[in-house]
Design a protein around this motif. Structure first.
Motif, PDB file in Angstrom:
ATOM      1  N   PHE A 109       0.820  -1.216   0.000  1.00  0.00           N
ATOM      2  CA  PHE A 109       0.000   0.000   0.000  1.00  0.00           C
ATOM      3  C   PHE A 109       0.850   1.260   0.000  1.00  0.00           C
ATOM      4  N   ASN A 110       2.012   1.204   0.692  1.00  0.00           N
ATOM      5  CA  ASN A 110       2.853   2.387   0.764  1.00  0.00           C
ATOM      6  C   ASN A 110       3.782   2.535  -0.426  1.00  0.00           C
ATOM      7  N   SER A 111       3.816   1.512  -1.292  1.00  0.00           N
ATOM      8  CA  SER A 111       4.692   1.618  -2.455  1.00  0.00           C
ATOM      9  C   SER A 111       3.976   2.399  -3.555  1.00  0.00           C
ATOM     10  N   GLY A 112       4.640   2.538  -4.688  1.00  0.00           N
ATOM     11  CA  GLY A 112       4.046   3.294  -5.778  1.00  0.00           C
ATOM     12  C   GLY A 112       3.057   2.508  -6.601  1.00  0.00           C
ATOM     13  N   LEU A 113       2.822   1.250  -6.196  1.00  0.00           N
ATOM     14  CA  LEU A 113       1.947   0.395  -7.003  1.00  0.00           C
ATOM     15  C   LEU A 113       0.530   0.927  -7.094  1.00  0.00           C
ATOM     16  N   SER A 114       0.100   1.644  -6.029  1.00  0.00           N
ATOM     17  CA  SER A 114      -1.312   2.025  -5.992  1.00  0.00           C
ATOM     18  C   SER A 114      -1.652   3.080  -7.046  1.00  0.00           C
ATOM     19  N   SER A 115      -0.611   3.718  -7.608  1.00  0.00           N
ATOM     20  CA  SER A 115      -0.915   4.757  -8.596  1.00  0.00           C
ATOM     21  C   SER A 115      -0.840   4.239 -10.026  1.00  0.00           C
ATOM     22  N   ILE A 116      -0.550   2.931 -10.193  1.00  0.00           N
ATOM     23  CA  ILE A 116      -0.382   2.409 -11.548  1.00  0.00           C
ATOM     24  C   ILE A 116      -1.733   2.026 -12.139  1.00  0.00           C
ATOM     25  N   THR A 117      -2.091   2.666 -13.220  1.00  0.00           N
ATOM     26  CA  THR A 117      -3.256   2.240 -14.007  1.00  0.00           C
ATOM     27  C   THR A 117      -2.813   2.229 -15.455  1.00  0.00           C
ATOM     28  N   THR A 118      -3.606   1.637 -16.305  1.00  0.00           N
ATOM     29  CA  THR A 118      -3.216   1.603 -17.708  1.00  0.00           C
ATOM     30  C   THR A 118      -4.429   1.834 -18.586  1.00  0.00           C
ATOM     31  N   GLU A 119      -4.211   2.535 -19.649  1.00  0.00           N
ATOM     32  CA  GLU A 119      -5.248   2.710 -20.667  1.00  0.00           C
ATOM     33  C   GLU A 119      -4.823   2.049 -21.965  1.00  0.00           C
ATOM     34  N   GLU A 120      -3.636   1.460 -21.946  1.00  0.00           N
ATOM     35  CA  GLU A 120      -3.128   0.880 -23.182  1.00  0.00           C
ATOM     36  C   GLU A 120      -3.840  -0.437 -23.479  1.00  0.00           C
ATOM     37  N   PRO A 121      -3.898  -0.835 -24.757  1.00  0.00           N
ATOM     38  CA  PRO A 121      -4.514  -2.126 -25.075  1.00  0.00           C
ATOM     39  C   PRO A 121      -3.665  -3.266 -24.548  1.00  0.00           C
ATOM     40  N   SER A 122      -4.295  -4.400 -24.306  1.00  0.00           N
ATOM     41  CA  SER A 122      -3.555  -5.515 -23.717  1.00  0.00           C
ATOM     42  C   SER A 122      -2.706  -6.191 -24.784  1.00  0.00           C
ATOM     43  N   VAL A 123      -1.852  -7.116 -24.290  1.00  0.00           N
ATOM     44  CA  VAL A 123      -0.940  -7.821 -25.193  1.00  0.00           C
ATOM     45  C   VAL A 123      -1.741  -8.793 -26.046  1.00  0.00           C
ATOM     46  N   ASP A 124      -1.461  -8.804 -27.338  1.00  0.00           N
ATOM     47  CA  ASP A 124      -2.136  -9.735 -28.226  1.00  0.00           C
ATOM     48  C   ASP A 124      -1.548 -11.135 -28.023  1.00  0.00           C
ATOM     49  N   TYR A 125      -2.417 -12.164 -28.122  1.00  0.00           N
ATOM     50  CA  TYR A 125      -1.867 -13.502 -27.874  1.00  0.00           C
ATOM     51  C   TYR A 125      -0.953 -13.975 -28.995  1.00  0.00           C
ATOM     52  N   ARG A 126      -1.040 -13.325 -30.157  1.00  0.00           N
ATOM     53  CA  ARG A 126      -0.087 -13.671 -31.229  1.00  0.00           C
ATOM     54  C   ARG A 126       1.350 -13.374 -30.790  1.00  0.00           C
ATOM     55  N   GLU A 127       1.507 -12.299 -29.997  1.00  0.00           N
ATOM     56  CA  GLU A 127       2.853 -11.968 -29.504  1.00  0.00           C
ATOM     57  C   GLU A 127       3.405 -13.077 -28.618  1.00  0.00           C
ATOM     58  N   ILE A 128       2.489 -13.688 -27.824  1.00  0.00           N
ATOM     59  CA  ILE A 128       2.959 -14.775 -26.950  1.00  0.00           C
ATOM     60  C   ILE A 128       3.466 -15.936 -27.805  1.00  0.00           C
ATOM     61  N   GLY A 129       2.719 -16.260 -28.852  1.00  0.00           N
ATOM     62  CA  GLY A 129       3.145 -17.341 -29.735  1.00  0.00           C
ATOM     63  C   GLY A 129       4.488 -17.039 -30.380  1.00  0.00           C
ATOM     64  N   GLU A 130       4.656 -15.781 -30.826  1.00  0.00           N
ATOM     65  CA  GLU A 130       5.940 -15.416 -31.433  1.00  0.00           C
ATOM     66  C   GLU A 130       7.073 -15.517 -30.417  1.00  0.00           C
ATOM     67  N   ASP A 131       6.785 -15.040 -29.180  1.00  0.00           N
ATOM     68  CA  ASP A 131       7.788 -15.143 -28.119  1.00  0.00           C
ATOM     69  C   ASP A 131       8.221 -16.588 -27.925  1.00  0.00           C
ATOM     70  N   PHE A 132       7.219 -17.470 -27.855  1.00  0.00           N
ATOM     71  CA  PHE A 132       7.521 -18.880 -27.590  1.00  0.00           C
ATOM     72  C   PHE A 132       8.412 -19.456 -28.679  1.00  0.00           C
ATOM     73  N   LEU A 133       8.137 -19.091 -29.929  1.00  0.00           N
ATOM     74  CA  LEU A 133       8.843 -19.749 -31.025  1.00  0.00           C
ATOM     75  C   LEU A 133      10.101 -19.014 -31.452  1.00  0.00           C
ATOM     76  N   THR A 134      10.328 -17.794 -30.980  1.00  0.00           N
ATOM     77  CA  THR A 134      11.553 -17.104 -31.376  1.00  0.00           C
ATOM     78  C   THR A 134      12.515 -16.968 -30.205  1.00  0.00           C
ATOM     79  N   TYR A 135      12.186 -16.086 -29.246  1.00  0.00           N
ATOM     80  CA  TYR A 135      13.152 -15.785 -28.187  1.00  0.00           C
ATOM     81  C   TYR A 135      13.252 -16.926 -27.179  1.00  0.00           C
ATOM     82  N   TYR A 136      12.098 -17.564 -26.868  1.00  0.00           N
ATOM     83  CA  TYR A 136      12.085 -18.546 -25.779  1.00  0.00           C
ATOM     84  C   TYR A 136      12.129 -19.977 -26.275  1.00  0.00           C
ATOM     85  N   TRP A 137      12.532 -20.224 -27.543  1.00  0.00           N
ATOM     86  CA  TRP A 137      12.437 -21.602 -28.004  1.00  0.00           C
ATOM     87  C   TRP A 137      13.323 -22.579 -27.241  1.00  0.00           C
TER      88      TRP A 137
END
Lengths: 171, 101
Positions: A109-137
């Motif tokens: 509660f005393n950390s800066g976490l309480s002020s974090i909000t986001t209006e950005e769109p969420s991560v597309d699941y296609r990115e997860i698939g690309e991550d799995f097959l490129t960087y994290y293979w």
């Protein structure tokens, strides 16, 4: 501000987590654990990660909980209902739980976490698939090896050692 | 999005505390496994919540890895329960004495 859906899922998750540990019967405890895991999947959907939510439902609620229920049913009936615990240890455990909750909660509660909000769109699941097959293979390959070796190890561990199979094999 | 990051983190802390309570109080092998599962799920919730609010795909990827590794852990844990039950006819960890010094 939290909405009612979040509140409902939070209550379901936490109450069924407590029920999973405190129910007298292990079978009902296992079913309550399924409630906790499903509640976490609901949180994932609230966090706009439907892919992880589906994975959670398929792996946790679908297979792990059923595996746990079958293992419980392999155990003798008296042991399922047995509940032996030291009251002193129980009070110490409740105290430890409250200390962790209050201290970590105060830090958060005393950390800066309480002020974090986001209006950005969420991560597309296609990115997860690309991550799995490129960087994290390499990690994906290692994970497959770990999974298959642990399943083999589990089967070898749980095998019967009374020699009945060997005799049958020689016949 | 109406929910904030801190709401999810607080739920995660509550689940972590419940899991630690179960792990320290319960002496039943299967219930201790329940507690471990609850702690792992609290960690996954944290990963996905931070991944949503950054936003970055790494958190979701790690959560998927974590779920798969937890499945392997449960398979081995349940096999250990079956072996211990066959050896001691009990699932109370206080009775598992052969590893004690």
């Amino acid at each position: 501000m939290v909405d009612t859906l979040f509140l409902g899922i939070a209550v379901l998750t936490i109450v069924s987590a407590i029920a999973a540990l405190e129910m007298r019967s292990l079978i009902y405890g296992g079913i309550a654990l399924m409630g906790t895991l499903g509640g976490i999947a609901g949180f994932f959907i609230l966090l706009d990660s439907p892919f992880v939510a589906l994975f959670q439902i398929a792996v946790y609620v679908g297979s792990i909980a059923v595996l746990i229920l079958f293992t419980i049913m392999l155990v003798k009936r008296e042991l399922i209902f047995q509940k032996k615990e030291d009251p002193k240890r129980r009070y110490a455990g409740i105290g430890l739980m409250l200390i962790i909750m209050i201290s970590l909660g105060a830090v958060i509660f005393n950390s800066g976490l309480s002020s974090i909000t986001t209006e950005e769109p969420s991560v597309d699941y296609r990115e997860i698939g690309e991550d799995f097959l490129t960087y994290y293979w390499p990690a994906l390959v290692v994970m497959a090896l770990v999974l298959s070796s642990s399943i083999t190890g589990a089967m070898i561990l749980a095998r019967r050692h009374d020699g009945v199979e060997d005799e049958q094999r020689t016949d | 999005m109406s929910n904030e990051l801190i709401d999810f983190v607080i739920v995660s802390v509550a689940l972590l505390a419940i899991g630690i309570y179960g792990l320290s109080v319960k002496r039943n092998f299967i219930r201790m496994l329940f507690a471990v599962e609850i702690i792992i799920n609290a960690a996954n919730l944290n990963l996905v919540a931070f991944a949503r609010f950054l936003p970055h795909s790494g958190g979701q990827t790690f959560a998927l890895f974590s779920i798969a590794i937890a499945a392997a852990e449960v398979a081995v844990g349940l096999a250990l329960i079956i072996v211990a039950y066959r050896m001691y006819k009990n699932i109370d960890v206080a009775n598992f004495r052969s590893l004690k010094g």
